[in-house]
Design an enzyme around this catalytic site. Structure first.
Site, short mmCIF file in Angstrom:
data_model
loop_
_atom_site.label_atom_id
_atom_site.label_comp_id
_atom_site.label_asym_id
_atom_site.label_seq_id
_atom_site.Cartn_x
_atom_site.Cartn_y
_atom_site.Cartn_z
N HIS A 5 0.81 -1.21 0.00
CA HIS A 5 0.00 0.00 0.00
C HIS A 5 0.84 1.27 0.00
O HIS A 5 0.41 2.30 -0.53
CB HIS A 5 -0.97 -0.02 1.17
CG HIS A 5 -2.06 -1.03 1.01
ND1 HIS A 5 -2.62 -1.72 2.06
CD2 HIS A 5 -2.67 -1.49 -0.13
CE1 HIS A 5 -3.54 -2.54 1.59
NE2 HIS A 5 -3.60 -2.42 0.28
N GLU A 37 -14.77 -7.28 -7.09
CA GLU A 37 -14.61 -8.27 -6.04
C GLU A 37 -15.58 -9.43 -6.30
O GLU A 37 -16.79 -9.24 -6.37
CB GLU A 37 -14.89 -7.66 -4.67
CG GLU A 37 -14.89 -8.64 -3.51
CD GLU A 37 -13.63 -9.50 -3.48
OE1 GLU A 37 -13.77 -10.74 -3.37
OE2 GLU A 37 -12.51 -8.94 -3.55
N ASP A 48 -15.04 -12.47 -12.25
CA ASP A 48 -13.69 -12.97 -12.06
C ASP A 48 -12.69 -11.84 -12.30
O ASP A 48 -12.79 -11.10 -13.27
CB ASP A 48 -13.44 -14.12 -13.05
CG ASP A 48 -12.03 -14.68 -12.94
OD1 ASP A 48 -11.12 -14.12 -13.60
OD2 ASP A 48 -11.83 -15.66 -12.20
N GLY A 49 -11.72 -11.71 -11.39
CA GLY A 49 -10.80 -10.57 -11.48
C GLY A 49 -9.99 -10.53 -12.75
O GLY A 49 -9.69 -9.44 -13.27
N ASP A 96 -4.34 -8.22 -7.26
CA ASP A 96 -3.93 -8.66 -5.92
C ASP A 96 -4.75 -9.90 -5.54
O ASP A 96 -5.64 -9.83 -4.70
CB ASP A 96 -4.15 -7.51 -4.94
CG ASP A 96 -3.78 -7.86 -3.51
OD1 ASP A 96 -3.13 -8.90 -3.31
OD2 ASP A 96 -4.15 -7.10 -2.60
#
EC number: 2.1.1.266
Length: 283
Positions: free
Chosen positions: A18, A120, A145-146, A166
């Site tokens: 981050h 998400e 799906d990401g 991520d």
């Protein structure tokens, strides 16, 4: 879809990830033109550090908790400043009550002209994320799906911005999917910045992933890694890294300068370490 980041929010890996994210966003914000952030595995946005999940593991105390209690050098303090600014923004001051995930950091540091697509897959987490941003017209939330998101949302209308990937690393073959995502992003948004998080457990698998990512042909590609004890074996996560394609020109050098101090701050034993790898450089 069993992974829940609430158990791990604010740990040592989140600090590195981050803080790098915040520095990239600060760099993008230097130009008046708007940018877009696309986050493929966004989570819930904000994590309550007094919730049962955070209290059960206490991982945040060895990450953001240590940083907040430290007196860093001017160089490390400057490097951490954008991330710490986001922490204060979401907490409404210096008290640390909630920890911001990537979506909350991005929106805290963003401007009216910037846009966000947060995805998400987990149904409950997607609903929580949608509720969090119900009043923010800059934000759209998806629940596919990401890796589909990476393909479907590129290139962004703004033609500048950041893609964050991520994944939870719950299933076999995650590094292969990440490698394909790097190649997909390169084809669809060659000039955009891409940031990928990965755990350091199997060092050979990490090295193979980085080699495959380098094959995508980005002119500038770096990896920033940190481990709080020697990776390998069973037990909690010991190390993690971020791969950044088209990074800000200063990111590698400035991170390399502060990484030893940050590593000492977060170390759990003498096996801690870190490195900045320049996998591709212009010229």
């Amino acid at each position: 879809m069993n992974y829940r980041h609430a158990f791990h929010a604010g740990n040592f890996a989140d600090v590195l990830k981050h803080a790098v994210l915040a520095r990239i966003l600060a760099y993008l914000g230097r130009k008046d033109a708007g940018y877009r952030v696309i986050d493929s595995h966004a989570g819930i946005g904000l994590y309550d550090l007094a919730a049962d999940e955070a209290l059960r593991t206490g991982e945040w105390r060895g990450g953001v908790g240590r940083v907040r209690a430290a007196r860093p050098s001017p160089a490390l303090g400057d490097w951490l400043a954008p991330w710490l600014s986001a922490l204060r923004a979401v907490n409404g001051g210096d008290d640390l009550l909630v920890y911001p995930g990537s979506p909350a950091i991005a929106t805290a540091l963003g401007r009216l002209q910037d846009r966000y697509h947060f995805n998400e897959l987990h149904p409950q987490d997607a609903a929580t994320l949608t509720a969090l941003y119900a009043g923010d017209r800059r934000v759209r939330v998806g629940s596919e799906d990401g890796y589909v998101t990476v393909r479907a949302q590129l290139p962004p209308r703004e033609r500048r911005g950041l893609v964050i990937v991520d994944p939870p690393f719950e299933e076999a073959g995650e590094f292969d999917r990440l490698t394909r995502a790097v190649h997909d992003a390169r084809k669809r948004f060659a000039t955009g910045c891409l940031m990928i998080w990965y755990p350091i457990k199997d060092v050979a698998a990490v090295d193979a992933f980085l080699a495959g990512a380098a094959g995508a042909g980005y002119p500038r590609l770096i990896a920033i890694e940190q481990w709080v004890r020697q990776p390998g074996g069973d037990g909690p996560l010991a190390g993690a890294g971020v791969l950044v394609a088209n990074p800000p020109f200063t990111l590698a050098d400035e991170t390399e300068a502060i990484l030893p101090e940050l590593t000492r701050l977060l170390a759990e034993d003498d096996g801690a370490g870190g490195r900045v790898l320049r996998l591709a450089e212009d010229g």
